[in-house]
Write a protein that holds these residues in place. Structure first.
Motif, short mmCIF file in Angstrom:
data_model
loop_
_atom_site.label_atom_id
_atom_site.label_comp_id
_atom_site.label_asym_id
_atom_site.label_seq_id
_atom_site.Cartn_x
_atom_site.Cartn_y
_atom_site.Cartn_z
N GLU A 134 73.24 35.40 -51.33
CA GLU A 134 74.24 35.66 -50.30
C GLU A 134 73.61 35.69 -48.91
O GLU A 134 74.15 35.14 -47.95
CB GLU A 134 74.96 36.98 -50.59
CG GLU A 134 75.91 36.91 -51.79
CD GLU A 134 76.56 38.24 -52.09
OE1 GLU A 134 76.90 38.95 -51.13
OE2 GLU A 134 76.73 38.57 -53.29
N ILE A 152 80.46 35.78 -45.35
CA ILE A 152 79.45 34.72 -45.49
C ILE A 152 79.81 33.51 -44.65
O ILE A 152 78.97 32.95 -43.94
CB ILE A 152 79.31 34.31 -46.97
CG1 ILE A 152 78.64 35.43 -47.77
CG2 ILE A 152 78.50 33.02 -47.10
CD1 ILE A 152 78.64 35.19 -49.27
N SER A 184 83.78 39.33 -48.99
CA SER A 184 82.40 38.80 -48.99
C SER A 184 82.39 37.33 -48.56
O SER A 184 81.53 36.91 -47.79
CB SER A 184 81.77 38.95 -50.37
OG SER A 184 81.63 40.31 -50.72
#
Length: 387
Positions: free
Chosen positions: A326, A362, A358
């Protein structure tokens, strides 16, 4: 013009043949004689027949000798040339086994190299037809795409060492001198069964604009032009450059073959991830599709460096792989435009268990933008935020 009975041979032909013979370039002598056979087949057939018989007799003698020399058979060991001031070797030498190397080549490059290897394996057949194998090739492409690795693999296929002459290093000691180092290095490679790689050959062209010693640089370019022209068929001369636009046009035209190494495509990226993942291939394999997308535009060396970092961190008990991936994905986002990031968001939703929060963090996309992509289900956000 030299008269031999009813046969006339030009002074240039005689000089060329004498030069090859004196230099001990047996295969090139055979090629030249084979060309003479074809040239005189019509006007002086008796002369052509006599020459052809010489070739056949010599070929039979070679084949009847148990330890006959091939184009790459070992020669007496010579001392490696060194720089006159530093006494350091002018070459990096590699002696690899084929199984140690396996470059990830595109289909077109693979085909070109297999053709080149076949030519070397059947050099005798080509000689009989008055042909010679590819003697020189230039590799184009950005750093990290496998140019040197492929040269090592090619030399291993031919069962000879690879000699690498880094011109960016050698040139600094050559400027202001006579070019003796360059000549001695090239002469050594011509007389030694090997593949020679001139790395960063554009160094000569780059420095030609240097006002400090333009005359010397022009002389070095002239040396290179002559050497590429006269490189023996028994050897193989390779050159590599990251800046083809800087190469002198006259030098560019001398190479028999131009091979372009491009940044890896998706298939090659996946292959490299699987190779560089090593013992963690199963663990990293869960991220294969995601990493393949993220590595678009990266070189093989970039991919290897990142995966080696992952493996070292995991081996030392650092963060989990998911966290490492990630964090890495976030660093790749500036390389993608908005449409690419949207497509990447879809891929993350389909191939991972990441929450929309998330994915948003990102990719830098708003969650509403991500939802509008259609392929995304409404997920429960385990991070505690609103859906």
């Amino acid at each position: 013009m030299i008269e031999m009975g009813e046969i006339s041979i030009t002074h240039d032909d005689f000089f060329h043949l004498a030069r090859l013979a004196i230099a001990g370039q047996e295969d090139d002598v055979r090629l030249f004689v084979a060309k003479m056979v074809r040239r005189h087949r019509t006007d002086t057939p008796d002369f052509a027949d006599r020459l052809e018989q010489l070739l056949k007799n010599q070929r039979n003698a070679r084949s009847s000798t148990p330890l006959r020399r091939s184009s790459f058979d070992p020669a007496p060991q010579q001392s490696m040339p060194v720089d006159g001031e530093t006494r350091l070797s002018l070459f990096r030498r590699y002696e690899d086994q084929v199984e140690q190397l396996e470059p990830l080549l595109s289909a077109s490059l693979q085909q070109s190299f297999m053709q080149l290897i076949r030519e070397r394996q059947q050099i005798q057949r080509l000689s009989e037809l008055g042909l010679h194998p590819t003697r020189s090739a230039i590799f184009l492409g950005p750093p990290g795409v496998g140019k040197t690795l492929t040269a090592r693999w090619l030399a291993a296929q031919l069962q000879v060492p690879l000699l690498v002459l880094d011109l960016t290093t050698v040139m600094s000691s050559l400027l202001g001198k006579t070019g003796a180092n360059l000549r001695s290095a090239l002469e050594f490679a011509k007389q030694t069964p090997s593949v020679l790689l001139l790395d960063e050959i554009d160094a000569i062209a780059k420095r030609r604009s240097d006002d400090s010693d333009v005359g010397e640089l022009k002389r070095l370019v002239a040396v290179m032009l002559q050497e590429v022209d006269d490189w023996p068929a028994s050897g193989l001369l390779l050159a590599a450059t990251n800046h083809p636009e800087l190469i002198d046009p006259a030098l560019w035209r001398r190479f028999d073959l131009v091979l372009e190494f491009k940044l890896p495509e998706t298939k090659q990226i996946k292959q490299s991830i699987e190779r560089f993942a090593g013992d963690e291939s199963l663990l990293i394999g869960r991220w294969l599709d995601v990493l393949s997308y993220a590595f678009q535009g990266a070189s093989f060396s970039d991919i290897e460096r990142t995966l080696q970092r992952f493996r070292r961190t995991l081996a030392l008990g650092g963060p989990r792989l998911d966290e490492l991936v990630e964090d890495f994905l976030r660093t790749r986002m500036p390389e993608l435009n908005k449409e690419q990031r949207k497509a990447f968001a879809v891929l993350l939703a389909e191939k991972t268990k990441l929450s929309q929060r998330s994915i948003s963090e990102i990719t830098g996309l708003a969650r509403d933008t991500i939802r509008k992509q259609g392929a995304l289900p409404i997920q429960a956000d385990t991070s505690g935020g609103k859906k």
